[in-house]
Design an enzyme around this catalytic site. Structure first.
Site: not given
Ligand SMILES: [Zn+2]
Ligand SMILES: [Zn+2]
Length: 358
Positions: A115, A117, A211, A234, A308
């Site tokens: 992802h 981020d 995830h 995540d 996060h």
């Molecule tokens: Zn993330």
């Molecule tokens: Zn993620």
């Protein structure tokens, strides 16, 4: 008495104004001040390398949600003279620079998943560790897909790398240092922890988390001598992090407040904002602070650090809402992570020393 105080205060204000005026109008004094500030800000903070300890430095505790107080996902691990990053989100490098942490000897970056981020700050870490003296390709560990991500970044930055070398010379920017060395880590199932790295008492293992639709997504466990930290990456709550983090000193778990995100969803819907759908969708693949606390209890970790963080927590009230219900599950041994938190875990002791690098 009052008159004397008034005179003293007046004198202080006047001398302050004279001093400020002198600097404002004198290029010589301005340069002297600049030199002083520069001298105070050069050099690196070597404390993370001293002693025999596992250091967990939070260089980004945020998410894709714009947040002036939190960079995107980034944690630095210093242990036995080695440095690993867990994820490389945007702004993470800025924090490392602000804390003046040493990065030239970065051993590798461990990606939990791809992802934005978690990968968007990679070019900054690559360039700055290169400038700090890294002469070999930067090793990138991650799930299948790591080669595509590494190749993509390498292609996008090929021109930049060439110009850096041409401008500063290959003695300074070693040609090999511009490259990435992607290492694909394959984890077969949720029951298996795969060793990614093992050297000099430092062992890193990867495990599968949940995830979806991001598949696969990983968490990591770092063991250094008798100290340990586990990272959820995540994930929604699925039992794996509790199992893989069993008995760890520290658990770094992602956290999203479904309650707060629900309130934001309501607000966006009322305003007719199309991002209502994003707020509606994201809770399904993350973990609430209360569930993270339950996972930490199941794993019997000493300290849970929430990271996060979603959504943004601009003040103490927002933090209180975010942490609502956590105290009832886990009275102590839990904290909200922040950019600049450095946890020092000395080998051969049960201590967890908190440093604030801000
Ligand atoms: Zn993330
Ligand atoms: Zn993620």
């Amino acid at each position: 008495m009052m008159r004397i105080l008034a005179w003293v205060a007046g004198g202080l204000v006047l001398s302050g104004l004279i001093g400020f005026g002198a600097v404002w109008f004198s290029p010589g004094l301005q340069d002297a001040l600049m030199r002083r500030v520069i001298a105070d800000n050069t050099g690196t903070n070597e404390t993370v390398l001293r002693g025999d300890a596992l250091h967990v430095v939070f260089c980004g505790t945020g998410s894709p949600v714009p947040d002036p107080d939190r960079a995107q996902a980034c944690t630095a691990i210093y242990a036995g003279g080695k440095l690993f990053f867990i994820d490389a989100g945007l702004g993470g490098w800025n924090r490392m620079a602000a804390f003046r942490l040493p990065v030239g000897g970065v051993t590798g970056i461990l990606f939990t998943h791809f992802h934005s981020d978690h990968i968007s700050g990679l070019p900054d870490i690559a360039l700055n560790s290169w400038a700090a003296g890294r002469r070999d390709p930067l090793t990138l560990y991650g799930p299948p897909g790591i080669r595509q991500v590494a190749d993509g970044f390498a292609k996008a930055y090929e021109l930049d790398d060439g110009w850096r070398i041409a401008h500063h010379g290959p003695e300074f920017f070693a040609v090999a240092g511009a490259a990435f060395r992607p290492v694909e880590v394959d984890v077969p199932d949720h029951e298996t922890a795969v060793t990614v790295y093992e050297e000099d008492g430092l062992k890193i293992t990867a495990f599968l988390v949940s995830h979806e639709p991001v598949e696969p997504a990983y968490g990591y466990r770092i063991d250094y001598k008798d100290r340990s930290v586990v990272f959820s990456g995540d994930t929604m709550r699925d039992g794996t992090v509790a199992r893989m983090g069993k008995g760890a000193d520290v658990m770094v778990h992602e956290a999203l407040s479904t309650h707060m995100v629900g309130l934001i969803e309501e607000g966006l819907a009322a305003a007719g904002d199309r991002r209502t759908k994003v707020m509606h969708d994201i809770p399904s693949y993350h973990t609430t602070p209360v569930d993270a606390a339950k996972i930490a209890n199941e794993a019997s970790v000493k300290l849970l650090v929430l990271s996060h963080i979603v959504p943004r927590l601009p003040n103490a009230i927002a933090e209180r809402v975010f942490m609502r219900g956590v105290g009832a599950v886990r009275g102590d041994g839990v904290m909200l992570g922040y950019d600049g938190l450095d946890l020092e875990l000395p080998a051969g002791s049960g201590e967890i020393v908190q440093h604030d690098l801000r």
